[in-house]
Motif scaffolding. Structure first.
Motif, PDB file in Angstrom:
ATOM      1  N   LYS A   8      76.555  64.601  52.370  1.00 17.44           N
ATOM      2  CA  LYS A   8      77.209  63.533  51.625  1.00 17.44           C
ATOM      3  C   LYS A   8      76.091  62.767  50.918  1.00 17.44           C
ATOM      4  O   LYS A   8      75.199  62.209  51.574  1.00 17.44           O
ATOM      5  CB  LYS A   8      77.984  62.593  52.551  1.00 17.44           C
ATOM      6  CG  LYS A   8      78.582  61.392  51.820  1.00 17.44           C
ATOM      7  CD  LYS A   8      79.195  60.397  52.799  1.00 17.44           C
ATOM      8  CE  LYS A   8      79.719  59.164  52.067  1.00 17.44           C
ATOM      9  NZ  LYS A   8      80.235  58.143  53.009  1.00 17.44           N
ATOM     10  N   TRP A   9      76.141  62.742  49.595  1.00 14.28           N
ATOM     11  CA  TRP A   9      75.106  62.072  48.811  1.00 14.28           C
ATOM     12  C   TRP A   9      75.622  60.727  48.312  1.00 14.28           C
ATOM     13  O   TRP A   9      76.681  60.645  47.698  1.00 14.28           O
ATOM     14  CB  TRP A   9      74.694  62.937  47.619  1.00 14.28           C
ATOM     15  CG  TRP A   9      73.990  64.194  48.028  1.00 14.28           C
ATOM     16  CD1 TRP A   9      74.551  65.423  48.222  1.00 14.28           C
ATOM     17  CD2 TRP A   9      72.600  64.331  48.305  1.00 14.28           C
ATOM     18  NE1 TRP A   9      73.585  66.327  48.612  1.00 14.28           N
ATOM     19  CE2 TRP A   9      72.379  65.683  48.664  1.00 14.28           C
ATOM     20  CE3 TRP A   9      71.515  63.452  48.276  1.00 14.28           C
ATOM     21  CZ2 TRP A   9      71.120  66.167  48.994  1.00 14.28           C
ATOM     22  CZ3 TRP A   9      70.264  63.924  48.610  1.00 14.28           C
ATOM     23  CH2 TRP A   9      70.070  65.267  48.961  1.00 14.28           C
ATOM     24  N   THR A  10      74.873  59.679  48.609  1.00 13.90           N
ATOM     25  CA  THR A  10      75.194  58.349  48.106  1.00 13.90           C
ATOM     26  C   THR A  10      73.952  57.797  47.398  1.00 13.90           C
ATOM     27  O   THR A  10      72.821  58.161  47.750  1.00 13.90           O
ATOM     28  CB  THR A  10      75.621  57.391  49.223  1.00 13.90           C
ATOM     29  OG1 THR A  10      74.595  57.355  50.231  1.00 13.90           O
ATOM     30  CG2 THR A  10      76.925  57.832  49.860  1.00 13.90           C
ATOM     31  N   SER A  11      74.163  56.946  46.428  1.00  9.08           N
ATOM     32  CA  SER A  11      73.014  56.420  45.693  1.00  9.08           C
ATOM     33  C   SER A  11      73.357  55.091  45.043  1.00  9.08           C
ATOM     34  O   SER A  11      74.522  54.706  44.932  1.00  9.08           O
ATOM     35  CB  SER A  11      72.553  57.419  44.621  1.00  9.08           C
ATOM     36  OG  SER A  11      73.588  57.682  43.685  1.00  9.08           O
ATOM     37  N   SER A  12      72.311  54.405  44.616  1.00 12.50           N
ATOM     38  CA  SER A  12      72.460  53.153  43.890  1.00 12.50           C
ATOM     39  C   SER A  12      71.236  52.988  43.005  1.00 12.50           C
ATOM     40  O   SER A  12      70.165  53.522  43.295  1.00 12.50           O
ATOM     41  CB  SER A  12      72.585  51.971  44.856  1.00 12.50           C
ATOM     42  OG  SER A  12      72.877  50.774  44.153  1.00 12.50           O
ATOM     43  N   SER A  13      71.385  52.247  41.921  1.00 17.23           N
ATOM     44  CA  SER A  13      70.272  52.109  40.988  1.00 17.23           C
ATOM     45  C   SER A  13      70.277  50.734  40.349  1.00 17.23           C
ATOM     46  O   SER A  13      71.298  50.046  40.313  1.00 17.23           O
ATOM     47  CB  SER A  13      70.352  53.179  39.897  1.00 17.23           C
ATOM     48  OG  SER A  13      71.575  53.079  39.182  1.00 17.23           O
ATOM     49  N   ARG A  14      69.112  50.378  39.836  1.00 13.91           N
ATOM     50  CA  ARG A  14      69.000  49.122  39.088  1.00 13.91           C
ATOM     51  C   ARG A  14      67.840  49.246  38.110  1.00 13.91           C
ATOM     52  O   ARG A  14      66.788  49.806  38.449  1.00 13.91           O
ATOM     53  CB  ARG A  14      68.766  47.936  40.026  1.00 13.91           C
ATOM     54  CG  ARG A  14      68.656  46.600  39.279  1.00 13.91           C
ATOM     55  CD  ARG A  14      68.482  45.429  40.218  1.00 13.91           C
ATOM     56  NE  ARG A  14      68.130  44.220  39.469  1.00 13.91           N
ATOM     57  CZ  ARG A  14      67.773  43.067  40.042  1.00 13.91           C
ATOM     58  NH1 ARG A  14      67.747  42.964  41.366  1.00 13.91           N
ATOM     59  NH2 ARG A  14      67.449  42.030  39.303  1.00 13.91           N
ATOM     60  N   THR A  15      68.025  48.760  36.910  1.00 11.04           N
ATOM     61  CA  THR A  15      66.949  48.690  35.927  1.00 11.04           C
ATOM     62  C   THR A  15      66.918  47.288  35.339  1.00 11.04           C
ATOM     63  O   THR A  15      67.965  46.643  35.198  1.00 11.04           O
ATOM     64  CB  THR A  15      67.115  49.758  34.819  1.00 11.04           C
ATOM     65  OG1 THR A  15      65.973  49.722  33.952  1.00 11.04           O
ATOM     66  CG2 THR A  15      68.382  49.545  34.009  1.00 11.04           C
ATOM     67  N   ASP A  16      65.702  46.827  35.019  1.00  5.65           N
ATOM     68  CA  ASP A  16      65.537  45.459  34.530  1.00  5.65           C
ATOM     69  C   ASP A  16      64.445  45.455  33.461  1.00  5.65           C
ATOM     70  O   ASP A  16      63.442  46.156  33.586  1.00  5.65           O
ATOM     71  CB  ASP A  16      65.148  44.530  35.688  1.00  5.65           C
ATOM     72  CG  ASP A  16      65.295  43.060  35.329  1.00  5.65           C
ATOM     73  OD1 ASP A  16      64.458  42.553  34.551  1.00  5.65           O
ATOM     74  OD2 ASP A  16      66.228  42.411  35.835  1.00  5.65           O
ATOM     75  N   VAL A  17      64.632  44.671  32.413  1.00  5.54           N
ATOM     76  CA  VAL A  17      63.657  44.609  31.335  1.00  5.54           C
ATOM     77  C   VAL A  17      62.340  43.988  31.791  1.00  5.54           C
ATOM     78  O   VAL A  17      61.295  44.189  31.167  1.00  5.54           O
ATOM     79  CB  VAL A  17      64.238  43.830  30.131  1.00  5.54           C
ATOM     80  CG1 VAL A  17      64.396  42.360  30.474  1.00  5.54           C
ATOM     81  CG2 VAL A  17      63.383  44.017  28.883  1.00  5.54           C
ATOM     82  N   GLY A  18      62.372  43.240  32.903  1.00  6.50           N
ATOM     83  CA  GLY A  18      61.181  42.543  33.367  1.00  6.50           C
ATOM     84  C   GLY A  18      61.054  41.176  32.727  1.00  6.50           C
ATOM     85  O   GLY A  18      61.975  40.698  32.055  1.00  6.50           O
ATOM     86  N   LEU A  19      59.899  40.546  32.910  1.00  8.10           N
ATOM     87  CA  LEU A  19      59.723  39.171  32.462  1.00  8.10           C
ATOM     88  C   LEU A  19      58.797  39.035  31.258  1.00  8.10           C
ATOM     89  O   LEU A  19      58.555  37.917  30.795  1.00  8.10           O
ATOM     90  CB  LEU A  19      59.156  38.325  33.622  1.00  8.10           C
ATOM     91  CG  LEU A  19      60.005  38.302  34.889  1.00  8.10           C
ATOM     92  CD1 LEU A  19      59.290  37.523  35.982  1.00  8.10           C
ATOM     93  CD2 LEU A  19      61.384  37.720  34.617  1.00  8.10           C
ATOM     94  N   VAL A  20      58.288  40.149  30.748  1.00 14.54           N
ATOM     95  CA  VAL A  20      57.326  40.101  29.642  1.00 14.54           C
ATOM     96  C   VAL A  20      57.846  40.809  28.399  1.00 14.54           C
ATOM     97  O   VAL A  20      57.794  40.267  27.289  1.00 14.54           O
ATOM     98  CB  VAL A  20      55.974  40.702  30.073  1.00 14.54           C
ATOM     99  CG1 VAL A  20      55.019  40.785  28.898  1.00 14.54           C
ATOM    100  CG2 VAL A  20      55.358  39.885  31.207  1.00 14.54           C
ATOM    101  N   ARG A  21      58.365  42.009  28.571  1.00 16.33           N
ATOM    102  CA  ARG A  21      58.798  42.806  27.421  1.00 16.33           C
ATOM    103  C   ARG A  21      60.182  42.378  26.937  1.00 16.33           C
ATOM    104  O   ARG A  21      61.003  41.901  27.717  1.00 16.33           O
ATOM    105  CB  ARG A  21      58.775  44.289  27.785  1.00 16.33           C
ATOM    106  CG  ARG A  21      57.375  44.748  28.185  1.00 16.33           C
ATOM    107  CD  ARG A  21      57.263  46.235  28.246  1.00 16.33           C
ATOM    108  NE  ARG A  21      55.891  46.634  28.537  1.00 16.33           N
ATOM    109  CZ  ARG A  21      55.473  47.890  28.552  1.00 16.33           C
ATOM    110  NH1 ARG A  21      56.322  48.874  28.298  1.00 16.33           N
ATOM    111  NH2 ARG A  21      54.210  48.174  28.818  1.00 16.33           N
TER     112      ARG A  21
END
Length: 256
Positions: A8-21
């Protein structure tokens, strides 16, 4: 073709531009029901890095599971080669020197996983409480480390640490490295851009992953990178494998 897997495969993700770019040049892919995950990091300082990473993720999202992991990996590499040609053509048409992106891909089939990469986006494995970096950066610093001319301590602040030697779109010939691994019950994989690996220590990665909570781990890793200054785009994909056979045995016999 339907992919069969005892996990059973489970996953989660997050991406963020950051604080500079101002632009997030990272792109992420998370398709647990097809066993496909990826992180692509558009090359900073080059034209249209976000276009490049999006092109990679969009193409990989069309992959279909195969009965053979080897064929699944072959399909993924062929996809990356096609995107490499697309980005080279795009750069020529736009008069740009390079439109490129790193990439790291994880594929699940049966009791094994394949991982492919070009550049310095990474895959880590947390197994039985131990953290292992599976990929080896395609970078100038990694080459110096491998040759023994640079220590791990000196590499942390080396001025060339962000100079990569491979990327999709960077050269006419794309070299992709790939490996396969047997999966164990409870394995947790982390795919990340260097916005995570440059800011989060191995000890902090292990602490986040060992909980086995994918959403919590992905959020925690991104938050740590932001706390350290968020100097780059930040992306984390956390993937967990649970052996259905082991789970069924435990339910049937709680004493196990």
């Amino acid at each position: 073709m339907t992919q069969t897997t005892p996990f059973k495969w489970t996953s989660s993700s997050r991406t963020d531009v950051g604080l500079v770019r101002k632009v997030n040049e990272d792109s992420i892919l998370e398709i647990a029901d097809r066993g496909i995950w990826a992180v692509a990091d558009g090359m900073g300082g080059h034209t249209l890095g976000d276009f490049a990473s999006n092109a990679i993720v969009s193409a990989l999202s069309d992959l279909q599971p195969r009965d053979s992991l080897e064929q699944f990996a072959t399909d993924a590499e062929a996809t990356l080669q096609a995107v490499n040609r697309q980005l080279r053509t795009e750069a020529y048409n736009r008069g740009a020197q390079i439109i490129g992106s790193t990439v790291v891909v994880l594929l699940a089939c049966g009791r094994r996983c394949a991982y492919l990469w070009a550049g310095d986006s990474r895959i880590y494995l947390c197994r039985n409480g131990h953290l292992l970096q599976l990929t080896r950066d395609h970078s100038q610093v990694e080459e110096l480390l491998s040759s023994g001319t640079l220590t791990a301590e000196a590499a942390i602040h080396h001025p060339a640490r962000n100079l990569i030697t491979r990327a999709v779109g960077a050269a006419e010939l794309l070299e992709v490295d790939g490996e396969m691994i047997e999966v164990a019950d409870g394995d947790i994989f982390l795919l990340c851009s260097d916005g995570v690996s440059n800011e989060v220590t191995d000890q902090e990665m292990r602490a986040a992953l060992v909980t086995g909570n994918c959403p919590q781990a992905a959020n925690e890793l991104v938050e740590i990178a932001l706390m350290r200054g968020g100097r780059d785009n930040i992306s984390a994909v956390v993937v967990r494998a649970d052996d259905l056979h082991v789970t069924e045995q435990t339910v049937l016999n709680p004493a196990l």
